[in-house]
Design a protein around this motif. Structure first.
Motif, PDB file in Angstrom:
ATOM      1  N   ARG A 339       0.829  -1.218   0.000  1.00  0.00           N
ATOM      2  CA  ARG A 339       0.000   0.000   0.000  1.00  0.00           C
ATOM      3  C   ARG A 339       0.858   1.261   0.000  1.00  0.00           C
ATOM      4  O   ARG A 339       0.614   2.197  -0.764  1.00  0.00           O
ATOM      5  N   THR A 340       1.852   1.302   0.866  1.00  0.00           N
ATOM      6  CA  THR A 340       2.633   2.528   0.992  1.00  0.00           C
ATOM      7  C   THR A 340       3.641   2.691  -0.149  1.00  0.00           C
ATOM      8  O   THR A 340       4.045   3.813  -0.446  1.00  0.00           O
ATOM      9  N   SER A 341       4.022   1.609  -0.797  1.00  0.00           N
ATOM     10  CA  SER A 341       4.863   1.740  -1.985  1.00  0.00           C
ATOM     11  C   SER A 341       4.100   2.471  -3.090  1.00  0.00           C
ATOM     12  O   SER A 341       4.649   3.358  -3.759  1.00  0.00           O
ATOM     13  N   ALA A 342       2.831   2.113  -3.270  1.00  0.00           N
ATOM     14  CA  ALA A 342       2.010   2.801  -4.268  1.00  0.00           C
ATOM     15  C   ALA A 342       1.833   4.270  -3.903  1.00  0.00           C
ATOM     16  O   ALA A 342       1.950   5.163  -4.753  1.00  0.00           O
ATOM     17  N   ALA A 343       1.568   4.544  -2.633  1.00  0.00           N
ATOM     18  CA  ALA A 343       1.414   5.934  -2.185  1.00  0.00           C
ATOM     19  C   ALA A 343       2.719   6.700  -2.330  1.00  0.00           C
ATOM     20  O   ALA A 343       2.730   7.888  -2.687  1.00  0.00           O
ATOM     21  N   GLY A 344       3.836   6.042  -2.070  1.00  0.00           N
ATOM     22  CA  GLY A 344       5.135   6.688  -2.202  1.00  0.00           C
ATOM     23  C   GLY A 344       5.456   7.046  -3.644  1.00  0.00           C
ATOM     24  O   GLY A 344       6.017   8.110  -3.917  1.00  0.00           O
ATOM     25  N   ARG A 345       5.099   6.165  -4.571  1.00  0.00           N
ATOM     26  CA  ARG A 345       5.337   6.460  -5.990  1.00  0.00           C
ATOM     27  C   ARG A 345       4.504   7.667  -6.432  1.00  0.00           C
ATOM     28  O   ARG A 345       4.990   8.550  -7.152  1.00  0.00           O
ATOM     29  N   GLN A 346       3.244   7.700  -6.000  1.00  0.00           N
ATOM     30  CA  GLN A 346       2.403   8.841  -6.357  1.00  0.00           C
ATOM     31  C   GLN A 346       2.924  10.133  -5.738  1.00  0.00           C
ATOM     32  O   GLN A 346       2.962  11.185  -6.389  1.00  0.00           O
ATOM     33  N   SER A 347       3.349  10.067  -4.482  1.00  0.00           N
ATOM     34  CA  SER A 347       3.873  11.255  -3.816  1.00  0.00           C
ATOM     35  C   SER A 347       5.138  11.760  -4.499  1.00  0.00           C
ATOM     36  O   SER A 347       5.328  12.974  -4.662  1.00  0.00           O
ATOM     37  N   ALA A 348       6.009  10.839  -4.901  1.00  0.00           N
ATOM     38  CA  ALA A 348       7.231  11.234  -5.600  1.00  0.00           C
ATOM     39  C   ALA A 348       6.896  11.899  -6.936  1.00  0.00           C
ATOM     40  O   ALA A 348       7.568  12.860  -7.351  1.00  0.00           O
ATOM     41  N   HIS A 349       5.856  11.409  -7.608  1.00  0.00           N
ATOM     42  CA  HIS A 349       5.428  12.003  -8.872  1.00  0.00           C
ATOM     43  C   HIS A 349       4.933  13.426  -8.654  1.00  0.00           C
ATOM     44  O   HIS A 349       5.293  14.345  -9.405  1.00  0.00           O
ATOM     45  N   VAL A 350       4.115  13.638  -7.638  1.00  0.00           N
ATOM     46  CA  VAL A 350       3.621  14.978  -7.339  1.00  0.00           C
ATOM     47  C   VAL A 350       4.775  15.903  -6.969  1.00  0.00           C
ATOM     48  O   VAL A 350       4.828  17.064  -7.396  1.00  0.00           O
ATOM     49  N   GLN A 351       5.728  15.394  -6.185  1.00  0.00           N
ATOM     50  CA  GLN A 351       6.893  16.189  -5.809  1.00  0.00           C
ATOM     51  C   GLN A 351       7.678  16.611  -7.044  1.00  0.00           C
ATOM     52  O   GLN A 351       8.127  17.771  -7.156  1.00  0.00           O
ATOM     53  N   GLU A 352       7.827  15.704  -7.993  1.00  0.00           N
ATOM     54  CA  GLU A 352       8.547  16.032  -9.230  1.00  0.00           C
ATOM     55  C   GLU A 352       7.812  17.114 -10.012  1.00  0.00           C
ATOM     56  O   GLU A 352       8.437  18.025 -10.574  1.00  0.00           O
ATOM     57  N   ILE A 353       6.468  17.064 -10.031  1.00  0.00           N
ATOM     58  CA  ILE A 353       5.679  18.103 -10.696  1.00  0.00           C
ATOM     59  C   ILE A 353       5.929  19.454 -10.034  1.00  0.00           C
ATOM     60  O   ILE A 353       6.139  20.463 -10.706  1.00  0.00           O
TER      61      ILE A 353
END
Length: 370
Positions: A339-353
């Motif tokens: 669960r948190t791996s998926a959330a971490g990937r999304q968070s990293a994507h938003v951070q990159e934006i």
């Protein structure tokens, strides 16, 4: 069986509460001397499927609804020249999908739901061995299961993995305007009831309305880890620091620099760090982690929700296996890692934006795909 939780943050308290609801005792050890020692930060948006799910499992969802701010879901997104790209205003009868709540209010809700002796204040964790917790004051306490809920710089984490937080390339300075409706009504109207984001080329200004009338302002910079030391900004001199920060927003609409100029003397520099996305460790029968100690993410809306759900689901797993803590820990970690791996990937994507040259337009596309 003795359960020891290190850290009285949201995740550790959610775990203690779910265990309490299921008739299982646990002790939370917190290094701070009392609940009011330190400010708890700004607002959180609690998602219906994660943070709010945890509060349902904790039997606290009605109390949460009483303190949640539906209007905090409002959002305004702008470019540095003042162009409004997106405005979302929340109807008064909108569902509580992602309402905002003051972090301090939520923490107090969890603390008040526990027996008075469940949290041991002034107990700073030093190390653990052979079923004993050792504290910095020389005291100790036994445990059969140790749960590290001690945040980004977790000491308990060192028992399970050598992973450490790494700098993301972003640094943030927090400021604030108290009682904004009275002191600066024009700025209050501009910011609105919820979140106000201005995104530029590697810089950002985010203003967030809090339930106590304060607007918290977060200035984000795409800079090196040592930027606070090398920037020459005198953070110990608030007035001078504000002037230097305003200089960094040259070319931005004057309304945005007016927000910085209106702030009080609270200036909090913060380096943004994260743990590796997808971090795991071999399951250990008597130690586990939750929240930022397990999966520190960029501060883009997932961390508190994941921590609350970690605590609730670990509590439910322990309640389902009261005589087999190792089985409960394995069950919890298996689900948590995924669960948190998926959330971490999304968070990293938003951070990159947020750190990209065309951040405002990309964030608009994120909110309005297609």
């Amino acid at each position: 069986m003795t359960i020891a939780i290190v850290g009285a943050g949201l995740g550790g308290l959610a775990l203690a509460r779910v265990l309490h609801v299921n008739g299982i005792d646990a002790v939370v050890y917190e290094r701070e001397p009392s609940r009011g020692t330190r400010g708890q930060g700004g607002m959180l948006d609690l998602h219906s499927g994660t943070g709010q799910r945890a509060l349902r499992e904790a039997g606290l969802i009605d109390q949460f609804h009483a303190i949640a701010r539906r209007e905090g879901q409002d959002l305004r997104l702008l470019t540095p020249d003042g162009t409004l790209l997106l405005q979302e205003d929340t109807p008064d009868d909108a569902p509580l999908e992602r309402p905002e709540v003051d972090r301090a209010d939520l923490r107090n809700l969890l603390l008040d739901s526990l027996p008075e002796d469940a949290v041991r204040w002034g107990h700073a964790f030093a190390y653990a061995d052979h079923g004993l917790l050792h504290f910095t004051d020389g005291g100790s306490a036994p445990y059969d299961l140790l749960v590290g809920a001690d945040g980004a710089n977790s000491q308990v984490r060192t028992l399970l993995t050598e992973a450490r937080p790494a700098h993301t390339g972003q640094n943030v300075v927090e400021l604030g305007i108290p009682d904004v409706d009275r002191t600066h009504p024009d700025l209050a109207t501009m910011v609105g009831r919820g979140n106000y984001w201005v995104l530029g080329n590697g810089q950002s200004l985010a203003a967030q309305r809090n339930g106590d009338g304060r607007v918290r302002i977060y200035l984000g910079f795409h800079t090196a880890e040592d930027w606070f030391a090398t920037s020459g900004i005198p953070f110990d001199d608030p007035a001078a620091a504000r002037a230097r920060l305003i200089d960094l927003f040259t070319g931005w609409d004057s309304r945005f620099t007016a927000l910085i100029a209106a702030c009080d003397d609270t200036i909090l520099p913060r380096s943004i760090t994260t743990l590796p996305v997808g971090l795991t460790w071999p399951s250990t029968p008597d130690v586990t982690l939750l929240g930022d100690a397990a999966h520190l993410m960029p501060p883009v809306g997932q961390g508190a929700n994941m921590a609350l759900l970690d605590g609730a689901l670990l509590g439910l797993a322990l309640a389902a296996h009261p005589d087999d803590f190792p089985a409960a820990v394995k069950e919890y970690e298996r689900e948590m890692f995924e669960r948190t791996s998926a959330a971490g990937r999304q968070s990293a994507h938003v951070q990159e934006i947020l750190m990209s040259p065309d951040a405002a337009q990309r964030m608009l596309a994120f909110f309005q795909p297609g």
